[in-house]
Scaffold this motif. Structure first.
Motif, PDB file in Angstrom:
ATOM      1  N   TYR A 164     -29.186 -15.962  15.379  1.00 15.27           N
ATOM      2  CA  TYR A 164     -30.265 -15.573  14.471  1.00 15.27           C
ATOM      3  C   TYR A 164     -29.682 -14.852  13.255  1.00 15.27           C
ATOM      4  O   TYR A 164     -28.462 -14.783  13.086  1.00 15.27           O
ATOM      5  N   ALA A 165     -30.576 -14.341  12.393  1.00 18.04           N
ATOM      6  CA  ALA A 165     -30.180 -13.770  11.090  1.00 18.04           C
ATOM      7  C   ALA A 165     -29.507 -14.853  10.239  1.00 18.04           C
ATOM      8  O   ALA A 165     -28.488 -14.633   9.594  1.00 18.04           O
ATOM      9  N   ARG A 166     -30.142 -16.036  10.282  1.00 20.67           N
ATOM     10  CA  ARG A 166     -29.662 -17.160   9.479  1.00 20.67           C
ATOM     11  C   ARG A 166     -30.246 -17.041   8.070  1.00 20.67           C
ATOM     12  O   ARG A 166     -31.199 -16.292   7.835  1.00 20.67           O
ATOM     13  N   PRO A 167     -29.688 -17.766   7.104  1.00 24.13           N
ATOM     14  CA  PRO A 167     -30.178 -17.655   5.724  1.00 24.13           C
ATOM     15  C   PRO A 167     -31.682 -17.913   5.624  1.00 24.13           C
ATOM     16  O   PRO A 167     -32.195 -18.910   6.147  1.00 24.13           O
ATOM     17  N   GLY A 168     -32.379 -16.994   4.998  1.00 27.04           N
ATOM     18  CA  GLY A 168     -33.805 -17.161   4.761  1.00 27.04           C
ATOM     19  C   GLY A 168     -34.682 -17.036   5.989  1.00 27.04           C
ATOM     20  O   GLY A 168     -35.893 -17.308   5.917  1.00 27.04           O
ATOM     21  N   GLN A 169     -34.142 -16.621   7.121  1.00 28.38           N
ATOM     22  CA  GLN A 169     -34.924 -16.572   8.355  1.00 28.38           C
ATOM     23  C   GLN A 169     -35.905 -15.402   8.326  1.00 28.38           C
ATOM     24  O   GLN A 169     -35.508 -14.243   8.200  1.00 28.38           O
ATOM     25  N   ALA A 170     -37.175 -15.711   8.460  1.00 32.14           N
ATOM     26  CA  ALA A 170     -38.211 -14.690   8.474  1.00 32.14           C
ATOM     27  C   ALA A 170     -38.445 -14.216   9.902  1.00 32.14           C
ATOM     28  O   ALA A 170     -38.246 -14.966  10.866  1.00 32.14           O
ATOM     29  N   GLU A 171     -38.914 -12.982  10.034  1.00 35.00           N
ATOM     30  CA  GLU A 171     -39.134 -12.412  11.359  1.00 35.00           C
ATOM     31  C   GLU A 171     -40.145 -13.232  12.161  1.00 35.00           C
ATOM     32  O   GLU A 171     -39.937 -13.506  13.344  1.00 35.00           O
ATOM     33  N   ALA A 172     -41.236 -13.647  11.528  1.00 34.47           N
ATOM     34  CA  ALA A 172     -42.261 -14.402  12.253  1.00 34.47           C
ATOM     35  C   ALA A 172     -41.707 -15.727  12.768  1.00 34.47           C
ATOM     36  O   ALA A 172     -42.011 -16.148  13.899  1.00 34.47           O
ATOM     37  N   LEU A 213     -27.128 -13.985   3.784  1.00 36.59           N
ATOM     38  CA  LEU A 213     -27.636 -13.657   5.108  1.00 36.59           C
ATOM     39  C   LEU A 213     -28.532 -12.429   5.037  1.00 36.59           C
ATOM     40  O   LEU A 213     -28.361 -11.584   4.154  1.00 36.59           O
ATOM     41  N   PRO A 214     -29.490 -12.305   5.958  1.00 37.16           N
ATOM     42  CA  PRO A 214     -30.282 -11.073   6.014  1.00 37.16           C
ATOM     43  C   PRO A 214     -29.369  -9.863   6.231  1.00 37.16           C
ATOM     44  O   PRO A 214     -28.408  -9.928   7.005  1.00 37.16           O
ATOM     45  N   LEU A 222     -34.888  -8.109  12.653  1.00 35.92           N
ATOM     46  CA  LEU A 222     -34.668  -9.285  13.491  1.00 35.92           C
ATOM     47  C   LEU A 222     -34.083  -8.875  14.840  1.00 35.92           C
ATOM     48  O   LEU A 222     -34.437  -9.439  15.879  1.00 35.92           O
ATOM     49  N   TYR A 223     -33.185  -7.889  14.837  1.00 33.32           N
ATOM     50  CA  TYR A 223     -32.600  -7.400  16.084  1.00 33.32           C
ATOM     51  C   TYR A 223     -33.681  -6.770  16.964  1.00 33.32           C
ATOM     52  O   TYR A 223     -33.757  -7.031  18.173  1.00 33.32           O
ATOM     53  N   THR A 224     -34.524  -5.952  16.364  1.00 34.96           N
ATOM     54  CA  THR A 224     -35.605  -5.304  17.112  1.00 34.96           C
ATOM     55  C   THR A 224     -36.585  -6.339  17.659  1.00 34.96           C
ATOM     56  O   THR A 224     -37.031  -6.252  18.805  1.00 34.96           O
ATOM     57  N   ALA A 225     -36.915  -7.330  16.842  1.00 35.55           N
ATOM     58  CA  ALA A 225     -37.819  -8.395  17.291  1.00 35.55           C
ATOM     59  C   ALA A 225     -37.232  -9.146  18.483  1.00 35.55           C
ATOM     60  O   ALA A 225     -37.950  -9.535  19.411  1.00 35.55           O
TER      61      ALA A 225
END
Length: 387
Positions: A164-172, A213-214, A222-225
């Protein structure tokens, strides 16, 4: 005498992923028989050294890579048989194979199960078509789902990886993808934040500004999610990037993080082995597969570096590994493994200030652990803490 872990490295892949800095190599042809003989020779040598003070009990065996599911299942079977002959096997020994969810490798899973493998770890990495293409994976989303379903029918324990934490990756979007993955999961997930490793294709592209990257708060969210979604499915974090149902933690990786002895055979493999005189020996094998093979054929092994670790190095390694775990570190164990009093292993001023900042804490059972905020900043706080 503590139990032992065994790592066996298969260095070949069908393709080199752009984010990967592991010791993996692409070859048109591999002499499977020659590599099998060489792996068995190295295993026999290291078993002789490990058993000098008495026959050790093997608690885990891990086929890693590279892509060990490209190995002939007969090679895995021979190595499992050798391990059973050379060591006492723990009654609940964990034998893991890393595999990719392609149709070619999927067809071999039952043969690996018959060879003695009882846990499989699938390199899924994403359940999103665009992300799979970006990550250079050779499977699509449906292949990944099919592989997971097949693996759950074949092995008693199944794990898989996501990035995860890929380019443009949104939390939702990540939460939705993760929920889909967790619905397919058996008992264990490895969820890795994408990092840029030197020498990789991504390092070149990232340096040119081809993608971003984020960072900072975005990466932290993203880590918390990740932890929140995993908890909703009964998987708890037991290490920074690993989540499992209670009792399903990777026993092999826990041997590393708890700073136990482990053997490493195959090209580029590392190991830590305590000798009867108390020295903890660190060894590394030649990385290039062909040179590794030539050295084993000539000398019976391909060790290129071996040294006795100093008490300070032992303490440093034990802290660096152990603080990744949510359970933290046992000061008494670190003192035993290093030969140093625990207070001589850490910077006391740093320990006090990091605890005051809420990044480290002393648990009621006497263990030192990173807090949730501390785990997010572990790379930054460890150099301050470790002498």
């Amino acid at each position: 005498m503590e139990t032992l872990a065994l790592y066996i490295h298969w260095p070949f892949c069908a393709a080199k992923c752009p984010y990967c800095d592991f010791n993996s190599h692409v070859r048109d042809k591999v002499d499977q028989a020659a590599f099998a003989v060489a792996l068995r020779a190295e295993l026999a040598r290291e078993a002789g050294r490990a058993n000098q003070a008495g026959r050790r009990t093997l608690a885990s065996l891990f086929f890693g890579g590279g892509t060990p599911s490209l190995m002939a299942p007969s090679t895995a079977a021979a190595l499992v048989e050798d391990a059973a002959r050379l060591f006492d096997l723990a009654p609940d020994i964990e034998i893991t194979l890393e595999a990719n969810p392609t149709s070619v490798e999927l067809a071999k899973l039952r043969d690996f199960r018959a060879a003695g493998v009882n846990r499989v770890s699938l390199g899924v990495q994403a359940l999103d078509a665009e992300a799979l293409a970006f990550l250079g994976r050779k499977h699509d989303t449906q292949e990944a789902i099919t592989a997971l379903e097949h693996a759950r029918q074949t092995f008693p324990r199944v794990s898989f990886d996501l990035i995860y934490a890929r380019p443009g990756q949104a939390e939702a979007a990540w939460r939705a993808e993760l929920r889909q993955a967790l619905a397919l999961a058996a008992d264990h997930l490895s969820l890795y934040q994408l990092t840029i490793e030197p020498g990789t294709q991504f390092a070149t592209l990232f340096g040119r500004g081809a993608f971003r990257l984020p960072e900072g708060d975005d990466a932290a969210r993203l880590y918390t999610a990740t932890a929140e979604e995993a908890a909703g499915f009964g998987l708890r974090p037991y290490e920074i990037s690993n989540y499992a149902r209670p009792g399903a933690e990777s026993r092999h990786n826990l041997a590393y993080w708890r700073y136990g002895d482990y053997l490493g055979i195959g090209a580029g493999a590392h190991q830590r082995l305590t000798l009867p005189d108390g020295r903890l020996m660190a060894a590394r094998r030649h990385r290039a597969p062909e040179e590794w093979l030539a050295r084993v054929q000539r000398d019976g092994h391909a060790v290129v570096e071996e040294e006795a670790l100093s008490p300070r190095d032992r303490a440093r390694e034990a802290l660096l590994m152990g603080l990744r775990l949510h359970e933290g570190v046992d000061p008494a164990r670190i003192a035993r493994r290093s030969g140093l009093a625990f207070e001589d292993c850490v910077e006391p001023g740093a320990l006090e200030s990091l605890a005051a900042e809420g990044l480290l804490e002393w648990r009621p059972d006497g263990r030192l652990a990173a807090t949730p905020d501390g785990l997010l900043r572990l790379d930054a706080l460890l150099p301050l803490l470790v002498r």
